[in-house]
Write a protein that holds these residues in place. Structure first.
Motif, PDB file in Angstrom:
ATOM      1  N   GLU A 102       0.860  -1.177   0.000  1.00  0.00           N
ATOM      2  CA  GLU A 102       0.000   0.000   0.000  1.00  0.00           C
ATOM      3  C   GLU A 102       0.899   1.231   0.000  1.00  0.00           C
ATOM      4  O   GLU A 102       1.947   1.236   0.652  1.00  0.00           O
ATOM      5  CB  GLU A 102      -0.898   0.018   1.231  1.00  0.00           C
ATOM      6  CG  GLU A 102      -1.810  -1.189   1.330  1.00  0.00           C
ATOM      7  CD  GLU A 102      -2.569  -1.193   2.650  1.00  0.00           C
ATOM      8  OE1 GLU A 102      -3.793  -1.321   2.617  1.00  0.00           O
ATOM      9  OE2 GLU A 102      -1.926  -1.064   3.695  1.00  0.00           O
ATOM     10  N   VAL A 103       0.490   2.267  -0.731  1.00  0.00           N
ATOM     11  CA  VAL A 103       1.330   3.452  -0.819  1.00  0.00           C
ATOM     12  C   VAL A 103       0.507   4.712  -0.577  1.00  0.00           C
ATOM     13  O   VAL A 103      -0.699   4.754  -0.841  1.00  0.00           O
ATOM     14  CB  VAL A 103       2.041   3.561  -2.187  1.00  0.00           C
ATOM     15  CG1 VAL A 103       2.960   2.384  -2.414  1.00  0.00           C
ATOM     16  CG2 VAL A 103       1.035   3.689  -3.327  1.00  0.00           C
ATOM     17  N   VAL A 104       1.177   5.737  -0.040  1.00  0.00           N
ATOM     18  CA  VAL A 104       0.667   7.104  -0.016  1.00  0.00           C
ATOM     19  C   VAL A 104       1.516   7.887  -0.993  1.00  0.00           C
ATOM     20  O   VAL A 104       2.755   7.871  -0.910  1.00  0.00           O
ATOM     21  CB  VAL A 104       0.760   7.716   1.395  1.00  0.00           C
ATOM     22  CG1 VAL A 104       0.378   9.188   1.366  1.00  0.00           C
ATOM     23  CG2 VAL A 104      -0.143   6.963   2.362  1.00  0.00           C
ATOM     24  N   ALA A 105       0.877   8.554  -1.955  1.00  0.00           N
ATOM     25  CA  ALA A 105       1.597   9.249  -3.017  1.00  0.00           C
ATOM     26  C   ALA A 105       1.271  10.737  -3.005  1.00  0.00           C
ATOM     27  O   ALA A 105       0.165  11.147  -2.638  1.00  0.00           O
ATOM     28  CB  ALA A 105       1.254   8.654  -4.376  1.00  0.00           C
ATOM     29  N   LEU A 106       2.252  11.535  -3.424  1.00  0.00           N
ATOM     30  CA  LEU A 106       2.086  12.974  -3.601  1.00  0.00           C
ATOM     31  C   LEU A 106       2.360  13.280  -5.064  1.00  0.00           C
ATOM     32  O   LEU A 106       3.453  13.036  -5.574  1.00  0.00           O
ATOM     33  CB  LEU A 106       3.041  13.745  -2.695  1.00  0.00           C
ATOM     34  CG  LEU A 106       2.984  15.274  -2.812  1.00  0.00           C
ATOM     35  CD1 LEU A 106       1.625  15.789  -2.346  1.00  0.00           C
ATOM     36  CD2 LEU A 106       4.101  15.915  -1.989  1.00  0.00           C
ATOM     37  N   GLN A 107       1.346  13.816  -5.740  1.00  0.00           N
ATOM     38  CA  GLN A 107       1.433  14.073  -7.170  1.00  0.00           C
ATOM     39  C   GLN A 107       1.552  15.582  -7.406  1.00  0.00           C
ATOM     40  O   GLN A 107       0.735  16.366  -6.934  1.00  0.00           O
ATOM     41  CB  GLN A 107       0.176  13.531  -7.868  1.00  0.00           C
ATOM     42  CG  GLN A 107       0.273  13.477  -9.356  1.00  0.00           C
ATOM     43  CD  GLN A 107       0.854  12.173  -9.867  1.00  0.00           C
ATOM     44  OE1 GLN A 107       0.847  11.172  -9.162  1.00  0.00           O
ATOM     45  NE2 GLN A 107       1.341  12.173 -11.094  1.00  0.00           N
ATOM     46  N   THR A 108       2.575  16.001  -8.144  1.00  0.00           N
ATOM     47  CA  THR A 108       2.747  17.396  -8.563  1.00  0.00           C
ATOM     48  C   THR A 108       2.774  17.401 -10.082  1.00  0.00           C
ATOM     49  O   THR A 108       3.792  17.064 -10.699  1.00  0.00           O
ATOM     50  CB  THR A 108       4.043  17.995  -7.997  1.00  0.00           C
ATOM     51  OG1 THR A 108       4.068  17.839  -6.577  1.00  0.00           O
ATOM     52  CG2 THR A 108       4.147  19.480  -8.336  1.00  0.00           C
ATOM     53  N   GLY A 109       1.654  17.764 -10.707  1.00  0.00           N
ATOM     54  CA  GLY A 109       1.554  17.604 -12.149  1.00  0.00           C
ATOM     55  C   GLY A 109       1.670  16.131 -12.493  1.00  0.00           C
ATOM     56  O   GLY A 109       0.979  15.294 -11.942  1.00  0.00           O
TER      57      GLY A 109
END
Length: 261
Positions: A197-204
Motif C-alpha cells: 500500500e502506498v501514499v503518493a504525492l502528485q505534482t503535475g
C-alpha cells in the motif's frame, strides 16, 4: 481540504471539545453515509437526506443552519446530492450530484441558491466515489473511471480536466479521497501492483511515494490529509501493529503518535 501546516508537535495531545450543531429529527432525517467538512472559520458543510426523501447540502456557521441547495427546488435539475461535500475556506462548497436525466455532475456553490453544475468531463466515464476535495483556486480533485475501465485520480478546474494517476503497471487501485492543496499538489492512497500500500504525492505528472507499507507500517488507512507545504498526514498500523499517525513528504516520513501514547 488542506491543513494550515501545523508542526508535528502541535498535532500531539490537543484537547477536543465537541459541539452538537444539528440533530437528525424534524426536516433532517439522516446524514449517513457521508461525512461533513469544516473550514478554518468553523463553518461546517454536510449532506442530508430529508424527511420527505429529498436531499440537500447545508452549511452551519456556528450561529445558524442554512440550506445551500435542495432537490426540493423544482427548478434544479438535480435528483440527489450523493457525496461527502468539501468546503473551501471563505467560499465554495462542492459535492457530487446525480441529475434528473441520470447523468453525473460536480455541484459547486458560492452561497445559498448559487449552484453551478459542471458536467462529467469527457476524459472520464464516471466520477467518484466518496466525494471531491478542492483548494482556494477552485481546483477540484476527484477519483474517477476512464473509458478503458481503469480507475484514476484527476484534477478539474472549470472545463479543464487533468488525469494525474491511473491504474497501470504501478498502481492497481485507489482508496479514500484524493486531497488537493493550494499549490495544486494532490495526495492519495493506493494499492501497488507489488501488493504493498502506498501514499503518493502528485505534482503535475511527477509522483513521489511518501510512504509504503512494509516493516515500518503494516497497514495504511484509506484517507489522507495534505498541507500547503506538501506534507501528507495519514493513519497506519505501526511495526507493532498499533494504530498510529504519520506525517510524510518528499523528504521522508515520520511517526507522530500512536494509540499507546
Amino acid at each position: 481540504m488542506t491543513l494550515e501546516s501545523p508542526s508535528p508537535m502541535h498535532l500531539k495531545h490537543q484537547p477536543l471539545r465537541l459541539v452538537p450543531l444539528v440533530m437528525n429529527h424534524g426536516r433532517l432525517a439522516s446524514f449517513a453515509p457521508y461525512v461533513p467538512a469544516v473550514d478554518d472559520s468553523g463553518r461546517v458543510a454536510f449532506q442530508s437526506t430529508l424527511a420527505n426523501g429529498h436531499s440537500a447540502l447545508l452549511v452551519h456557521d456556528g450561529a445558524g443552519l442554512t440550506t445551500w441547495a435542495s432537490t426540493e427546488d423544482p427548478s434544479l435539475p438535480v435528483a440527489s446530492f450523493c457525496s461527502h461535500p468539501d468546503l473551501r475556506p471563505g467560499g465554495q462548497v462542492c459535492a457530487y450530484a446525480t441529475l434528473r436525466d441520470g447523468s453525473q455532475a460536480l455541484a459547486c456553490m458560492t452561497g445559498p441558491g448559487q449552484l453551478n453544475l459542471l458536467g462529467r468531463p469527457p476524459q472520464l466515464a464516471g466520477i467518484g466515489p466518496l466525494g471531491p476535495t478542492m483548494n482556494r483556486h477552485d481546483q477540484v480533485a476527484v477519483r474517477g473511471l476512464l473509458a478503458t475501465g481503469r480507475s484514476c485520480v484527476a484534477l478539474i478546474q472549470g472545463l479543464v480536466c487533468q488525469v494525474l494517476a491511473q491504474e497501470d503497471a504501478g498502481l492497481k487501485a485507489f482508496e479514500g479521497l484524493p486531497v488537493v492543496n493550494d499549490s495544486g499538489q494532490v495526495a492519495f492512497k493506493a494499492q501497488h501492483q507489488d501488493g504493498s500500500e502506498v501514499v503518493a504525492l502528485q505534482t503535475g505528472q511527477a509522483r513521489v511515494i511518501v510512504a509504503r507499507s512494509g516493516a515500518a507500517m503494516a497497514e495504511i488507512r484509506p484517507f489522507v490529509t495534505l498541507d500547503n507545504l506538501g506534507r501528507v498526514g495519514f493513519a497506519a498500523a505501526d511495526a507493532n501493529g498499533q494504530p498510529a499517525l504519520f506525517l510524510g513528504g518528499p523528504g521522508g516520513c515520520e511517526r507522530l503518535t500512536g494509540s499507546d501514547e
